[in-house]
Design a protein around this motif. Structure first.
Motif, PDB file in Angstrom:
ATOM      1  N   GLN A 109       0.801  -1.221   0.000  1.00 59.63           N
ATOM      2  CA  GLN A 109       0.000   0.000   0.000  1.00 59.63           C
ATOM      3  C   GLN A 109       0.835   1.273   0.000  1.00 59.63           C
ATOM      4  OE1 GLN A 109      -0.710  -2.563   2.383  1.00 59.63           O
ATOM      5  NE2 GLN A 109      -2.129  -3.351   0.857  1.00 59.63           N
ATOM      6  N   SER A 110       2.050   1.232   0.560  1.00 62.31           N
ATOM      7  CA  SER A 110       2.803   2.475   0.733  1.00 62.31           C
ATOM      8  C   SER A 110       4.306   2.249   0.817  1.00 62.31           C
ATOM      9  CB  SER A 110       2.330   3.191   2.001  1.00 62.31           C
ATOM     10  OG  SER A 110       2.666   2.431   3.145  1.00 62.31           O
ATOM     11  N   VAL A 111       5.015   3.363   0.681  1.00 69.45           N
ATOM     12  CA  VAL A 111       6.453   3.409   0.921  1.00 69.45           C
ATOM     13  C   VAL A 111       6.664   4.507   1.961  1.00 69.45           C
ATOM     14  CG1 VAL A 111       8.702   4.039  -0.063  1.00 69.45           C
ATOM     15  CG2 VAL A 111       7.137   2.596  -1.369  1.00 69.45           C
ATOM     16  N   THR A 112       7.448   4.203   2.990  1.00 73.66           N
ATOM     17  CA  THR A 112       7.758   5.197   4.011  1.00 73.66           C
ATOM     18  C   THR A 112       9.227   5.569   3.894  1.00 73.66           C
ATOM     19  OG1 THR A 112       6.048   4.325   5.472  1.00 73.66           O
ATOM     20  CG2 THR A 112       7.741   5.726   6.474  1.00 73.66           C
ATOM     21  N   LEU A 113       9.466   6.870   3.738  1.00 72.83           N
ATOM     22  CA  LEU A 113      10.815   7.415   3.634  1.00 72.83           C
ATOM     23  C   LEU A 113      11.138   8.138   4.932  1.00 72.83           C
ATOM     24  CD1 LEU A 113      12.209   7.109   0.842  1.00 72.83           C
ATOM     25  CD2 LEU A 113      11.985   9.556   0.584  1.00 72.83           C
ATOM     26  N   ARG A 114      12.392   8.060   5.369  1.00 75.97           N
ATOM     27  CA  ARG A 114      12.849   8.751   6.581  1.00 75.97           C
ATOM     28  C   ARG A 114      13.761   9.896   6.172  1.00 75.97           C
ATOM     29  NH1 ARG A 114      14.458   7.601  12.259  1.00 75.97           N
ATOM     30  NH2 ARG A 114      13.219   5.714  12.058  1.00 75.97           N
ATOM     31  N   LEU A 115      13.453  11.080   6.683  1.00 74.79           N
ATOM     32  CA  LEU A 115      14.339  12.235   6.561  1.00 74.79           C
ATOM     33  C   LEU A 115      15.018  12.420   7.910  1.00 74.79           C
ATOM     34  CD1 LEU A 115      15.472  14.881   5.303  1.00 74.79           C
ATOM     35  CD2 LEU A 115      13.386  16.006   6.111  1.00 74.79           C
ATOM     36  N   THR A 116      16.344  12.278   7.934  1.00 78.42           N
ATOM     37  CA  THR A 116      17.118  12.570   9.131  1.00 78.42           C
ATOM     38  C   THR A 116      17.707  13.957   8.914  1.00 78.42           C
ATOM     39  OG1 THR A 116      17.607  10.218   9.413  1.00 78.42           O
ATOM     40  CG2 THR A 116      18.995  11.783  10.629  1.00 78.42           C
ATOM     41  N   PRO A 117      17.110  14.978   9.536  1.00 79.42           N
ATOM     42  CA  PRO A 117      17.501  16.354   9.234  1.00 79.42           C
ATOM     43  C   PRO A 117      18.970  16.639   9.527  1.00 79.42           C
ATOM     44  CG  PRO A 117      15.482  16.313  10.536  1.00 79.42           C
ATOM     45  CD  PRO A 117      16.042  14.926  10.535  1.00 79.42           C
ATOM     46  N   GLU A 118      19.598  17.300   8.570  1.00 81.33           N
ATOM     47  CA  GLU A 118      20.956  17.806   8.730  1.00 81.33           C
ATOM     48  C   GLU A 118      20.843  19.314   8.924  1.00 81.33           C
ATOM     49  OE1 GLU A 118      22.733  16.440   5.100  1.00 81.33           O
ATOM     50  OE2 GLU A 118      22.789  14.364   5.782  1.00 81.33           O
ATOM     51  N   VAL A 122      12.262  21.870  11.176  1.00 78.71           N
ATOM     52  CA  VAL A 122      12.600  21.397   9.830  1.00 78.71           C
ATOM     53  C   VAL A 122      11.914  22.336   8.835  1.00 78.71           C
ATOM     54  CG1 VAL A 122      12.466  19.476   8.201  1.00 78.71           C
ATOM     55  CG2 VAL A 122      12.785  19.015  10.643  1.00 78.71           C
ATOM     56  N   SER A 123      12.652  22.787   7.845  1.00 79.42           N
ATOM     57  CA  SER A 123      12.120  23.766   6.890  1.00 79.42           C
ATOM     58  C   SER A 123      11.048  23.162   5.986  1.00 79.42           C
ATOM     59  CB  SER A 123      13.254  24.329   6.027  1.00 79.42           C
ATOM     60  OG  SER A 123      13.721  23.343   5.117  1.00 79.42           O
ATOM     61  N   GLY A 124      10.166  24.031   5.504  1.00 83.14           N
ATOM     62  CA  GLY A 124       9.125  23.616   4.565  1.00 83.14           C
ATOM     63  C   GLY A 124       9.693  22.991   3.301  1.00 83.14           C
ATOM     64  N   PRO A 125      10.731  23.599   2.682  1.00 82.91           N
ATOM     65  CA  PRO A 125      11.307  22.970   1.491  1.00 82.91           C
ATOM     66  C   PRO A 125      11.845  21.563   1.757  1.00 82.91           C
ATOM     67  CG  PRO A 125      11.958  25.266   1.578  1.00 82.91           C
ATOM     68  CD  PRO A 125      11.265  24.953   2.885  1.00 82.91           C
ATOM     69  N   SER A 126      12.367  21.317   2.953  1.00 80.24           N
ATOM     70  CA  SER A 126      12.854  19.971   3.281  1.00 80.24           C
ATOM     71  C   SER A 126      11.703  18.977   3.389  1.00 80.24           C
ATOM     72  CB  SER A 126      13.656  20.005   4.584  1.00 80.24           C
ATOM     73  OG  SER A 126      14.800  20.804   4.431  1.00 80.24           O
ATOM     74  N   LEU A 127      10.584  19.425   3.966  1.00 81.75           N
ATOM     75  CA  LEU A 127       9.409  18.555   4.035  1.00 81.75           C
ATOM     76  C   LEU A 127       8.849  18.301   2.644  1.00 81.75           C
ATOM     77  CD1 LEU A 127       7.580  19.927   7.200  1.00 81.75           C
ATOM     78  CD2 LEU A 127       8.987  17.874   7.008  1.00 81.75           C
ATOM     79  N   PHE A 128       8.860  19.329   1.793  1.00 81.72           N
ATOM     80  CA  PHE A 128       8.394  19.130   0.419  1.00 81.72           C
ATOM     81  C   PHE A 128       9.290  18.128  -0.305  1.00 81.72           C
ATOM     82  CE2 PHE A 128       8.242  19.805  -4.090  1.00 81.72           C
ATOM     83  CZ  PHE A 128       6.888  19.684  -4.330  1.00 81.72           C
ATOM     84  N   LEU A 163      10.897  15.656   1.037  1.00 76.18           N
ATOM     85  CA  LEU A 163      10.511  14.337   1.551  1.00 76.18           C
ATOM     86  C   LEU A 163       9.254  13.837   0.847  1.00 76.18           C
ATOM     87  CD1 LEU A 163      10.687  11.983   3.595  1.00 76.18           C
ATOM     88  CD2 LEU A 163       9.468  13.458   5.220  1.00 76.18           C
ATOM     89  N   ALA A 164       8.258  14.712   0.696  1.00 78.68           N
ATOM     90  CA  ALA A 164       7.007  14.319   0.040  1.00 78.68           C
ATOM     91  C   ALA A 164       7.228  13.985  -1.425  1.00 78.68           C
ATOM     92  CB  ALA A 164       5.972  15.434   0.181  1.00 78.68           C
ATOM     93  N   ASP A 165       7.956  14.820  -2.134  1.00 78.59           N
ATOM     94  CA  ASP A 165       8.153  14.649  -3.572  1.00 78.59           C
ATOM     95  C   ASP A 165       8.977  13.405  -3.882  1.00 78.59           C
ATOM     96  OD1 ASP A 165       7.650  15.566  -6.207  1.00 78.59           O
ATOM     97  OD2 ASP A 165       9.608  16.545  -6.278  1.00 78.59           O
ATOM     98  N   VAL A 166      10.089  13.260  -3.206  1.00 81.29           N
ATOM     99  CA  VAL A 166      10.946  12.080  -3.430  1.00 81.29           C
ATOM    100  C   VAL A 166      10.221  10.818  -2.954  1.00 81.29           C
ATOM    101  CG1 VAL A 166      13.130  10.957  -2.814  1.00 81.29           C
ATOM    102  CG2 VAL A 166      13.093  13.409  -3.333  1.00 81.29           C
ATOM    103  N   GLY A 167       9.552  10.915  -1.821  1.00 87.71           N
ATOM    104  CA  GLY A 167       8.843   9.750  -1.293  1.00 87.71           C
ATOM    105  C   GLY A 167       7.763   9.246  -2.224  1.00 87.71           C
ATOM    106  N   PHE A 168       6.975  10.171  -2.773  1.00 84.49           N
ATOM    107  CA  PHE A 168       5.907   9.739  -3.682  1.00 84.49           C
ATOM    108  C   PHE A 168       6.494   9.137  -4.961  1.00 84.49           C
ATOM    109  CE2 PHE A 168       2.281  10.257  -6.610  1.00 84.49           C
ATOM    110  CZ  PHE A 168       1.379   9.476  -5.913  1.00 84.49           C
ATOM    111  N   PHE A 169       7.590   9.705  -5.442  1.00 86.66           N
ATOM    112  CA  PHE A 169       8.286   9.136  -6.597  1.00 86.66           C
ATOM    113  C   PHE A 169       8.670   7.682  -6.304  1.00 86.66           C
ATOM    114  CE2 PHE A 169      12.369   8.439  -8.887  1.00 86.66           C
ATOM    115  CZ  PHE A 169      11.902   8.513 -10.181  1.00 86.66           C
ATOM    116  N   PHE A 170       9.159   7.423  -5.102  1.00 89.45           N
ATOM    117  CA  PHE A 170       9.564   6.057  -4.744  1.00 89.45           C
ATOM    118  C   PHE A 170       8.367   5.131  -4.552  1.00 89.45           C
ATOM    119  CE2 PHE A 170      13.682   7.800  -4.625  1.00 89.45           C
ATOM    120  CZ  PHE A 170      14.528   6.724  -4.828  1.00 89.45           C
TER     121      PHE A 170
END
Length: 141
Positions: free
Chosen positions: A33-42, A52-58, A60-67
């Motif tokens: 049903q899904s793929v879960t991606l982890r962002l470990t903030p630098e 965590v900045s908005g662009p970093s969350l975006f 995560l969303a964009d790359v995660g959905f691609f995956f």
């Protein structure tokens, strides 16, 4: 629909194809049903106030959905974002990782539509949610 790529294959693709963009990202879980991606903030993901900045969350969303799409279809290099909408609901603590649970709700021949829910590990509180639409290139025979 069963997945074509598993966690190891997706992690390998992330490492090879995303270079420094993917350095803070890792594949946490892959289900049908899904793929879960982890962002470990630098440090460059953190804005003033320690969030965590908005662009970093975006990212995560964009790359995660691609995956999430790759898990279903395999390596589709030219699948691209055609629409994205993100709602920021809570300030993510920059000292904690953020998980993006990426679900494909409809996978057609030319478009994929879905959602990404972002949370801290172990929490049910949604930090942000994104609605995503991707264009999928036609298959070439």
């Amino acid at each position: 629909m069963t997945n074509v790529m598993d966690k190891a294959a997706l992690q390998d693709y992330l490492s090879k194809e995303f270079g420094p963009v993917g350095a803070a990202l890792s594949i946490e879980e892959v289900t049908e049903q899904s793929v879960t991606l982890r962002l470990t903030p630098e440090q460059h993901h953190i804005r003033l106030g320690g969030t965590v900045s908005g662009p970093s969350l975006f990212m995560l969303a964009d790359v995660g959905f691609f995956f999430a799409i790759l898990a279903r279809l395999g390596p589709v290099a030219m699948a691209v974002t055609t629409n994205a909408s993100i709602d920021f609901m809570r300030k993510p603590d920059g000292a904690k990782p953020v998980l993006g649970e990426c679900t494909v709700h409809k996978l057609g021949r030319t478009l994929a539509v879905g959602q990404v829910l972002m949370r801290n590990p172990g929490s049910d509180k949604v930090l942000a949610q994104a609605s995503m639409t991707y264009a999928i290139p036609p298959k070439r025979d």
